[in-house]
Design a protein around this motif. Structure first.
Motif, PDB file in Angstrom:
ATOM      1  N   LYS A  37     -39.246  43.302 -52.672  1.00  0.00           N
ATOM      2  CA  LYS A  37     -40.016  42.915 -51.483  1.00  0.00           C
ATOM      3  C   LYS A  37     -40.619  41.525 -51.662  1.00  0.00           C
ATOM      4  O   LYS A  37     -40.656  40.729 -50.729  1.00  0.00           O
ATOM      5  CB  LYS A  37     -41.118  43.936 -51.193  1.00  0.00           C
ATOM      6  CG  LYS A  37     -40.599  45.303 -50.830  1.00  0.00           C
ATOM      7  CD  LYS A  37     -39.759  45.232 -49.579  1.00  0.00           C
ATOM      8  CE  LYS A  37     -39.138  46.562 -49.238  1.00  0.00           C
ATOM      9  NZ  LYS A  37     -38.109  46.442 -48.202  1.00  0.00           N
ATOM     10  N   MET A  38     -41.101  41.232 -52.865  1.00  0.00           N
ATOM     11  CA  MET A  38     -41.684  39.931 -53.160  1.00  0.00           C
ATOM     12  C   MET A  38     -40.629  38.831 -53.044  1.00  0.00           C
ATOM     13  O   MET A  38     -40.904  37.752 -52.515  1.00  0.00           O
ATOM     14  CB  MET A  38     -42.299  39.948 -54.567  1.00  0.00           C
ATOM     15  CG  MET A  38     -43.103  38.725 -54.901  1.00  0.00           C
ATOM     16  SD  MET A  38     -43.908  38.854 -56.508  1.00  0.00           S
ATOM     17  CE  MET A  38     -42.508  38.788 -57.620  1.00  0.00           C
ATOM     18  N   ASP A  39     -39.413  39.093 -53.521  1.00  0.00           N
ATOM     19  CA  ASP A  39     -38.326  38.115 -53.423  1.00  0.00           C
ATOM     20  C   ASP A  39     -37.958  37.853 -51.956  1.00  0.00           C
ATOM     21  O   ASP A  39     -37.606  36.736 -51.592  1.00  0.00           O
ATOM     22  CB  ASP A  39     -37.098  38.588 -54.199  1.00  0.00           C
ATOM     23  CG  ASP A  39     -37.304  38.571 -55.704  1.00  0.00           C
ATOM     24  OD1 ASP A  39     -38.268  37.943 -56.185  1.00  0.00           O
ATOM     25  OD2 ASP A  39     -36.500  39.228 -56.409  1.00  0.00           O
ATOM     26  N   GLU A  40     -38.065  38.887 -51.109  1.00  0.00           N
ATOM     27  CA  GLU A  40     -37.746  38.753 -49.688  1.00  0.00           C
ATOM     28  C   GLU A  40     -38.852  38.042 -48.918  1.00  0.00           C
ATOM     29  O   GLU A  40     -38.582  37.183 -48.078  1.00  0.00           O
ATOM     30  CB  GLU A  40     -37.533  40.131 -49.052  1.00  0.00           C
ATOM     31  CG  GLU A  40     -36.305  40.864 -49.510  1.00  0.00           C
ATOM     32  CD  GLU A  40     -36.254  42.301 -49.006  1.00  0.00           C
ATOM     33  OE1 GLU A  40     -37.138  42.713 -48.217  1.00  0.00           O
ATOM     34  OE2 GLU A  40     -35.333  43.022 -49.416  1.00  0.00           O
ATOM     35  N   GLU A  41     -40.102  38.417 -49.186  1.00  0.00           N
ATOM     36  CA  GLU A  41     -41.234  37.976 -48.366  1.00  0.00           C
ATOM     37  C   GLU A  41     -42.075  36.874 -49.003  1.00  0.00           C
ATOM     38  O   GLU A  41     -42.846  36.222 -48.304  1.00  0.00           O
ATOM     39  CB  GLU A  41     -42.152  39.173 -48.064  1.00  0.00           C
ATOM     40  CG  GLU A  41     -41.455  40.324 -47.369  1.00  0.00           C
ATOM     41  CD  GLU A  41     -41.013  39.982 -45.952  1.00  0.00           C
ATOM     42  OE1 GLU A  41     -41.712  39.186 -45.288  1.00  0.00           O
ATOM     43  OE2 GLU A  41     -39.971  40.488 -45.521  1.00  0.00           O
ATOM     44  N   GLY A  42     -41.990  36.729 -50.304  1.00  0.00           N
ATOM     45  CA  GLY A  42     -42.804  35.745 -51.004  1.00  0.00           C
ATOM     46  C   GLY A  42     -43.952  36.396 -51.753  1.00  0.00           C
ATOM     47  O   GLY A  42     -44.470  37.442 -51.345  1.00  0.00           O
ATOM     48  N   GLU A  43     -44.347  35.759 -52.831  1.00  0.00           N
ATOM     49  CA  GLU A  43     -45.383  36.286 -53.720  1.00  0.00           C
ATOM     50  C   GLU A  43     -46.740  36.439 -53.020  1.00  0.00           C
ATOM     51  O   GLU A  43     -47.497  37.358 -53.295  1.00  0.00           O
ATOM     52  CB  GLU A  43     -45.530  35.338 -54.910  1.00  0.00           C
ATOM     53  CG  GLU A  43     -46.442  35.816 -55.984  1.00  0.00           C
ATOM     54  CD  GLU A  43     -46.440  34.877 -57.183  1.00  0.00           C
ATOM     55  OE1 GLU A  43     -47.507  34.747 -57.799  1.00  0.00           O
ATOM     56  OE2 GLU A  43     -45.392  34.294 -57.493  1.00  0.00           O
ATOM     57  N   GLY A  44     -47.029  35.559 -52.096  1.00  0.00           N
ATOM     58  CA  GLY A  44     -48.323  35.573 -51.418  1.00  0.00           C
ATOM     59  C   GLY A  44     -48.379  36.432 -50.171  1.00  0.00           C
ATOM     60  O   GLY A  44     -49.415  36.469 -49.498  1.00  0.00           O
ATOM     61  N   ALA A  45     -47.286  37.146 -49.857  1.00  0.00           N
ATOM     62  CA  ALA A  45     -47.278  37.988 -48.658  1.00  0.00           C
ATOM     63  C   ALA A  45     -48.320  39.098 -48.777  1.00  0.00           C
ATOM     64  O   ALA A  45     -48.446  39.731 -49.823  1.00  0.00           O
ATOM     65  CB  ALA A  45     -45.890  38.592 -48.445  1.00  0.00           C
ATOM     66  N   ASN A  46     -49.077  39.282 -47.712  1.00  0.00           N
ATOM     67  CA  ASN A  46     -50.124  40.303 -47.700  1.00  0.00           C
ATOM     68  C   ASN A  46     -49.530  41.702 -47.642  1.00  0.00           C
ATOM     69  O   ASN A  46     -48.536  41.937 -46.955  1.00  0.00           O
ATOM     70  CB  ASN A  46     -51.049  40.111 -46.503  1.00  0.00           C
ATOM     71  CG  ASN A  46     -51.902  38.893 -46.628  1.00  0.00           C
ATOM     72  OD1 ASN A  46     -52.297  38.511 -47.719  1.00  0.00           O
ATOM     73  ND2 ASN A  46     -52.201  38.275 -45.507  1.00  0.00           N
ATOM     74  N   VAL A  47     -50.159  42.624 -48.353  1.00  0.00           N
ATOM     75  CA  VAL A  47     -49.809  44.038 -48.303  1.00  0.00           C
ATOM     76  C   VAL A  47     -50.930  44.732 -47.548  1.00  0.00           C
ATOM     77  O   VAL A  47     -52.079  44.722 -47.985  1.00  0.00           O
ATOM     78  CB  VAL A  47     -49.662  44.628 -49.726  1.00  0.00           C
ATOM     79  CG1 VAL A  47     -49.378  46.118 -49.660  1.00  0.00           C
ATOM     80  CG2 VAL A  47     -48.569  43.899 -50.491  1.00  0.00           C
ATOM     81  N   VAL A  48     -50.603  45.313 -46.389  1.00  0.00           N
ATOM     82  CA  VAL A  48     -51.637  45.898 -45.544  1.00  0.00           C
ATOM     83  C   VAL A  48     -51.781  47.408 -45.742  1.00  0.00           C
ATOM     84  O   VAL A  48     -52.652  48.022 -45.146  1.00  0.00           O
ATOM     85  CB  VAL A  48     -51.398  45.581 -44.049  1.00  0.00           C
ATOM     86  CG1 VAL A  48     -51.529  44.094 -43.800  1.00  0.00           C
ATOM     87  CG2 VAL A  48     -50.038  46.089 -43.605  1.00  0.00           C
TER      88      VAL A  48
END
Length: 67
Positions: A37-48
Motif C-alpha cells: 500500500k505504501m509503494d502504491e500511495e506513498g509513505e506519507g499517505a494518511n491512514v484513516v
C-alpha cells in the motif's frame, strides 16, 4: 485533520510500516501488505482506519500465516 497513533506519530503508511516491521517482522504478510500500500500511495499517505481495528486485522493476517 491528521489522525495520530497512540505512539504520538501521525497515522501514515510509513509509520504503520515501521510498526509492522517491529511487531510482526519484515517478511510478515501484514508488513508486506502495508509495504504494498505504501509503494502504491506513498509513505506519507494518511491512514484513516481506527488504530485498534487495523491492528486487529494485521494481527489476524500475521496469525493466519503461522498456521
Amino acid at each position: 485533520m491528521q489522525t495520530m497513533l497512540s505512539t504520538g506519530e501521525p497515522s501514515t503508511l510509513g509509520n504503520w510500516y515501521k510498526l509492522c516491521k517491529g511487531i510482526f517482522g519484515e517478511e510478515s504478510k501484514a508488513t508486506l501488505f502495508i509495504k504494498e500500500k505504501m509503494d502504491e500511495e506513498g509513505e506519507g499517505a494518511n491512514v484513516v482506519a481506527e488504530e485498534s481495528q487495523l491492528l486487529t486485522i494485521l494481527g489476524k493476517m500475521h496469525l493466519n500465516e503461522q498456521e
